[in-house]
Scaffold this motif. Structure first.
Motif, PDB file in Angstrom:
ATOM      1  N   ARG A  12       0.786  -0.987   0.085  1.00 58.45           N
ATOM      2  CA  ARG A  12      -0.132   0.110   0.091  1.00 58.45           C
ATOM      3  C   ARG A  12       0.943   1.195  -0.086  1.00 58.45           C
ATOM      4  O   ARG A  12       0.407   2.417  -0.691  1.00 58.45           O
ATOM      5  CB  ARG A  12      -0.894  -0.006   1.139  1.00 58.45           C
ATOM      6  CG  ARG A  12      -1.922   1.123   1.177  1.00 58.45           C
ATOM      7  CD  ARG A  12      -2.898   1.265   0.102  1.00 58.45           C
ATOM      8  NE  ARG A  12      -3.753   2.161   0.115  1.00 58.45           N
ATOM      9  CZ  ARG A  12      -4.929   2.199   0.789  1.00 58.45           C
ATOM     10  NH1 ARG A  12      -5.259   1.240   1.175  1.00 58.45           N
ATOM     11  NH2 ARG A  12      -5.810   3.225   0.901  1.00 58.45           N
ATOM     12  N   GLN A  13       1.959   0.964   0.744  1.00 59.77           N
ATOM     13  CA  GLN A  13       2.851   2.536   0.965  1.00 59.77           C
ATOM     14  C   GLN A  13       3.577   2.575  -0.540  1.00 59.77           C
ATOM     15  O   GLN A  13       3.602   3.727  -1.009  1.00 59.77           O
ATOM     16  CB  GLN A  13       3.875   2.330   2.084  1.00 59.77           C
ATOM     17  CG  GLN A  13       3.281   2.424   3.270  1.00 59.77           C
ATOM     18  CD  GLN A  13       4.233   2.022   4.333  1.00 59.77           C
ATOM     19  OE1 GLN A  13       5.269   1.316   4.450  1.00 59.77           O
ATOM     20  NE2 GLN A  13       4.198   3.004   5.392  1.00 59.77           N
ATOM     21  N   THR A  18       4.204   5.495  -5.737  1.00 56.29           N
ATOM     22  CA  THR A  18       3.861   5.555  -6.997  1.00 56.29           C
ATOM     23  C   THR A  18       2.857   6.610  -7.703  1.00 56.29           C
ATOM     24  O   THR A  18       3.219   7.137  -8.886  1.00 56.29           O
ATOM     25  CB  THR A  18       3.749   4.422  -7.643  1.00 56.29           C
ATOM     26  OG1 THR A  18       2.630   3.801  -7.349  1.00 56.29           O
ATOM     27  CG2 THR A  18       5.050   3.323  -7.389  1.00 56.29           C
ATOM     28  N   ASN A  19       1.976   6.608  -7.066  1.00 52.52           N
ATOM     29  CA  ASN A  19       0.540   7.600  -7.340  1.00 52.52           C
ATOM     30  C   ASN A  19       1.026   8.919  -7.251  1.00 52.52           C
ATOM     31  O   ASN A  19       0.876   9.887  -7.912  1.00 52.52           O
ATOM     32  CB  ASN A  19      -0.453   7.271  -6.392  1.00 52.52           C
ATOM     33  CG  ASN A  19      -1.280   5.898  -6.961  1.00 52.52           C
ATOM     34  OD1 ASN A  19      -0.965   5.562  -8.014  1.00 52.52           O
ATOM     35  ND2 ASN A  19      -1.886   5.407  -5.974  1.00 52.52           N
ATOM     36  N   TRP A  20       1.874   9.068  -6.181  1.00 55.74           N
ATOM     37  CA  TRP A  20       2.307  10.539  -5.811  1.00 55.74           C
ATOM     38  C   TRP A  20       3.223  11.112  -6.715  1.00 55.74           C
ATOM     39  O   TRP A  20       3.387  12.404  -7.419  1.00 55.74           O
ATOM     40  CB  TRP A  20       3.040  10.637  -4.473  1.00 55.74           C
ATOM     41  CG  TRP A  20       3.280  12.214  -3.977  1.00 55.74           C
ATOM     42  CD1 TRP A  20       2.459  12.973  -3.430  1.00 55.74           C
ATOM     43  CD2 TRP A  20       4.967  12.444  -3.963  1.00 55.74           C
ATOM     44  NE1 TRP A  20       3.836  14.121  -3.198  1.00 55.74           N
ATOM     45  CE2 TRP A  20       4.875  13.677  -3.467  1.00 55.74           C
ATOM     46  CE3 TRP A  20       5.962  11.829  -4.273  1.00 55.74           C
ATOM     47  CZ2 TRP A  20       6.024  14.397  -3.408  1.00 55.74           C
ATOM     48  CZ3 TRP A  20       7.310  12.422  -4.312  1.00 55.74           C
ATOM     49  CH2 TRP A  20       7.185  13.694  -3.765  1.00 55.74           C
ATOM     50  N   LEU A  21       4.135  10.187  -7.185  1.00 51.46           N
ATOM     51  CA  LEU A  21       5.060  10.366  -8.164  1.00 51.46           C
ATOM     52  C   LEU A  21       4.583  10.897  -9.727  1.00 51.46           C
ATOM     53  O   LEU A  21       4.930  11.545 -10.458  1.00 51.46           O
ATOM     54  CB  LEU A  21       6.138   9.352  -8.322  1.00 51.46           C
ATOM     55  CG  LEU A  21       7.273   9.197  -7.212  1.00 51.46           C
ATOM     56  CD1 LEU A  21       8.006   7.825  -7.185  1.00 51.46           C
ATOM     57  CD2 LEU A  21       7.963  10.402  -7.030  1.00 51.46           C
ATOM     58  N   GLY A  25       4.117  14.177 -12.569  1.00 50.37           N
ATOM     59  CA  GLY A  25       4.465  14.125 -14.118  1.00 50.37           C
ATOM     60  C   GLY A  25       5.542  13.339 -14.352  1.00 50.37           C
ATOM     61  O   GLY A  25       5.893  13.197 -15.433  1.00 50.37           O
ATOM     62  N   PHE A  26       5.957  12.338 -13.510  1.00 54.35           N
ATOM     63  CA  PHE A  26       7.107  11.207 -13.883  1.00 54.35           C
ATOM     64  C   PHE A  26       6.447  10.168 -14.514  1.00 54.35           C
ATOM     65  O   PHE A  26       5.295   9.440 -14.124  1.00 54.35           O
ATOM     66  CB  PHE A  26       7.778  10.963 -12.730  1.00 54.35           C
ATOM     67  CG  PHE A  26       8.611  12.234 -12.201  1.00 54.35           C
ATOM     68  CD1 PHE A  26       9.651  12.758 -12.678  1.00 54.35           C
ATOM     69  CD2 PHE A  26       7.978  12.803 -11.013  1.00 54.35           C
ATOM     70  CE1 PHE A  26      10.353  13.682 -12.089  1.00 54.35           C
ATOM     71  CE2 PHE A  26       8.868  13.895 -10.292  1.00 54.35           C
ATOM     72  CZ  PHE A  26       9.858  14.287 -10.892  1.00 54.35           C
ATOM     73  N   ASP A  27       7.222   9.677 -15.423  1.00 51.17           N
ATOM     74  CA  ASP A  27       6.964   8.157 -15.958  1.00 51.17           C
ATOM     75  C   ASP A  27       7.720   7.359 -15.187  1.00 51.17           C
ATOM     76  O   ASP A  27       8.905   7.618 -14.704  1.00 51.17           O
ATOM     77  CB  ASP A  27       7.314   8.355 -17.582  1.00 51.17           C
ATOM     78  CG  ASP A  27       6.593   8.824 -18.380  1.00 51.17           C
ATOM     79  OD1 ASP A  27       5.099   8.945 -18.096  1.00 51.17           O
ATOM     80  OD2 ASP A  27       7.073   9.422 -19.473  1.00 51.17           O
ATOM     81  N   LEU A  28       7.140   6.140 -14.774  1.00 45.60           N
ATOM     82  CA  LEU A  28       7.997   5.215 -14.039  1.00 45.60           C
ATOM     83  C   LEU A  28       8.363   4.066 -14.591  1.00 45.60           C
ATOM     84  O   LEU A  28       7.476   3.408 -15.534  1.00 45.60           O
ATOM     85  CB  LEU A  28       6.938   5.167 -12.597  1.00 45.60           C
ATOM     86  CG  LEU A  28       6.503   6.282 -11.963  1.00 45.60           C
ATOM     87  CD1 LEU A  28       5.539   5.678 -10.754  1.00 45.60           C
ATOM     88  CD2 LEU A  28       7.475   7.103 -11.509  1.00 45.60           C
ATOM     89  N   HIS A  29       9.624   3.304 -14.167  1.00 43.63           N
ATOM     90  CA  HIS A  29       9.704   2.045 -14.567  1.00 43.63           C
ATOM     91  C   HIS A  29      10.053   1.243 -13.362  1.00 43.63           C
ATOM     92  O   HIS A  29      10.812   1.411 -12.685  1.00 43.63           O
ATOM     93  CB  HIS A  29      11.090   2.168 -15.610  1.00 43.63           C
ATOM     94  CG  HIS A  29      11.460   0.845 -15.989  1.00 43.63           C
ATOM     95  ND1 HIS A  29      12.272  -0.180 -15.215  1.00 43.63           N
ATOM     96  CD2 HIS A  29      11.632   0.368 -17.468  1.00 43.63           C
ATOM     97  CE1 HIS A  29      12.367  -1.208 -15.976  1.00 43.63           C
ATOM     98  NE2 HIS A  29      12.014  -0.782 -17.267  1.00 43.63           N
ATOM     99  N   MET A  30       9.167   0.391 -13.326  1.00 41.54           N
ATOM    100  CA  MET A  30       9.206  -0.701 -11.766  1.00 41.54           C
ATOM    101  C   MET A  30      10.116  -1.806 -12.217  1.00 41.54           C
ATOM    102  O   MET A  30      10.051  -2.363 -13.327  1.00 41.54           O
ATOM    103  CB  MET A  30       8.015  -0.703 -11.489  1.00 41.54           C
ATOM    104  CG  MET A  30       6.895   0.333 -11.113  1.00 41.54           C
ATOM    105  SD  MET A  30       7.636   0.717  -9.501  1.00 41.54           S
ATOM    106  CE  MET A  30       7.443  -0.604  -8.446  1.00 41.54           C
ATOM    107  N   SER A  31      10.934  -2.286 -11.684  1.00 39.25           N
ATOM    108  CA  SER A  31      11.848  -3.253 -11.601  1.00 39.25           C
ATOM    109  C   SER A  31      11.547  -4.045 -10.360  1.00 39.25           C
ATOM    110  O   SER A  31      12.181  -3.639  -9.242  1.00 39.25           O
ATOM    111  CB  SER A  31      13.233  -3.042 -11.854  1.00 39.25           C
ATOM    112  OG  SER A  31      14.055  -4.244 -11.966  1.00 39.25           O
ATOM    113  N   VAL A  32      10.666  -5.139 -10.185  1.00 36.13           N
ATOM    114  CA  VAL A  32      10.283  -5.836  -9.189  1.00 36.13           C
ATOM    115  C   VAL A  32      11.439  -7.387  -8.851  1.00 36.13           C
ATOM    116  O   VAL A  32      11.264  -8.330  -9.694  1.00 36.13           O
ATOM    117  CB  VAL A  32       8.881  -6.345  -9.169  1.00 36.13           C
ATOM    118  CG1 VAL A  32       8.454  -7.072  -7.907  1.00 36.13           C
ATOM    119  CG2 VAL A  32       7.999  -5.039  -9.294  1.00 36.13           C
ATOM    120  N   GLY A  33      12.046  -7.180  -7.730  1.00 37.77           N
ATOM    121  CA  GLY A  33      12.844  -8.376  -7.493  1.00 37.77           C
ATOM    122  C   GLY A  33      12.300  -9.209  -6.243  1.00 37.77           C
ATOM    123  O   GLY A  33      10.878  -8.941  -6.032  1.00 37.77           O
ATOM    124  N   SER A  34      12.801 -10.241  -6.075  1.00 35.58           N
ATOM    125  CA  SER A  34      12.069 -11.293  -5.339  1.00 35.58           C
ATOM    126  C   SER A  34      11.843 -10.576  -3.521  1.00 35.58           C
ATOM    127  O   SER A  34      11.052 -10.935  -3.104  1.00 35.58           O
ATOM    128  CB  SER A  34      13.018 -12.541  -5.062  1.00 35.58           C
ATOM    129  OG  SER A  34      14.343 -12.342  -4.778  1.00 35.58           O
TER     130      SER A  34
END
Length: 340
Positions: A12-13, A18-21, A25-34
């Motif tokens: 949730r945090q 991410t919503n705040w960013l 106006g930022f585009d986000l690139h998420m990289s999810v690790g284990s």
């Protein structure tokens, strides 16, 4: 800028962050690790307060980066990208891909014969030019749409996925059933074409231009990835230098340099690099030893009578011998982890 989240960060945090960013106006690139994930910010981060970000419960550290490419940057995406091709072959992340076939598709019998022979020798993907960029307007220019049709027939006969080069954005509908779209050296900075390929989900093999830097190659990859297509492999096919003995100078140092700066797979083309049959095998083996993720090699069943680049093409027998040597040294190829 890269935001490194804490291990097992609260979902949730993270969503709130991410919503705040995005609202800023930022585009986000998420990289999810284990256990740990990264958020790559694309946009003007100069006014973001790093202290504010690091004070958040979910944030571990924040880093600014200098390179102009973001999606292709290993800092955003530490793990190697693995690209799946038609569910039949993979490249990257320890998956080695061997691409082989004639410079140009000439006849039905020719492409079927070569497809079956390279498949028997262990190739994973069949190459063949349908549209051929030639220095002379009087040289064979390829069979165009008919060439793609013949490649599709060869895929049926051999079971190999197919790769062929696109020359013009208007030809894209003809590539609907092509498994990998190749962008040649001359089109590396055809930005309108790259942006259009970014709208597809097909794997793209992007070749370095004859006089382009590694950063320029990565920026061209960025054009494709910024459009949403992250299935990009990079191909070193040699650069133009003062040397004229081989056709061009194969920059093998590009392999470890690219592996350091990007998570994208790196392919070497020793055929176009050298332009000479007897130089293809040693350069291919050197590329494997240097840690290449794949090779693209020209193979023709009758090189002396090839309509295009017969001088640099291997016979099926030569390719079979080379493939055996590649498999023998592949486990010993240099990998980025060895820098540590």
């Amino acid at each position: 800028m890269i935001i490194i989240l804490k291990e097992n960060a609260n979902t949730r945090q993270v969503e709130n962050l991410t919503n705040w960013l995005k609202q800023r106006g930022f585009d986000l690139h998420m990289s999810v690790g284990s256990t740990q994930s990264l958020i790559g910010l694309i946009g003007d981060t100069s006014k973001l307060d790093i202290d504010l970000l690091t004070s958040l419960d979910v944030v571990d550290t924040v880093r600014r980066i200098q390179e102009p490419y973001k999606s292709a940057n290993r800092k955003f995406h530490p793990a190697d990208t693995v690209i799946d091709v038609a569910g039949k072959a993979k490249i990257g992340g320890g998956n080695f891909m061997m691409i082989a076939g004639p410079c140009s598709v000439e006849t039905h019998d020719q492409i079927i014969s070569v497809a079956q022979s390279v498949k028997a020798s262990g190739a994973h993907v069949l190459r063949g030019g349908a549209f051929k960029p030639r220095t002379s307007p009087y040289s064979f220019q390829g069979l165009h749409g008919k060439g793609i049709d013949l490649l599709e027939e060869a895929r049926e006969a051999s079971g190999l996925p197919i790769i062929t080069e696109i020359m013009d954005i208007n030809h894209l509908p003809l590539f609907e059933n092509v498994d990998i779209i190749q962008v040649g050296a001359r089109n590396m900075q055809n930005f309108e074409l790259l942006k259009e390929l970014g709208q597809t989900k097909k794997p793209i093999l992007l070749k370095r231009g004859l006089a382009n830097t590694i950063e320029e190659l990565l920026m061209s990859a960025e054009y494709i990835m910024a459009g949403g297509n992250e299935n990009v492999s990079l191909c070193e096919r040699a650069i133009r230098t003062v040397e004229t003995a081989p056709r061009n100078t194969l920059d093998l140092s590009a392999i470890p340099v690219l592996h350091k700066h990007t998570h994208l797979p790196v392919v070497i083309d020793p055929s176009h690099a050298t332009g000479i049959n007897e130089l293809v095998a040693p350069m291919a083996l050197a590329a494997v030893a240097a840690g290449a993720d794949g090779l693209i090699i020209e193979v023709h069943n009758d090189p002396p009578h090839a309509l295009c680049d017969g001088k640099q093409s291997l016979t099926p027998e030569q390719f079979d011998d080379l493939a055996k040597k590649i498999r023998a040294i592949l486990p010993y190829g240099f990998r980025k982890e060895e820098w540590a």
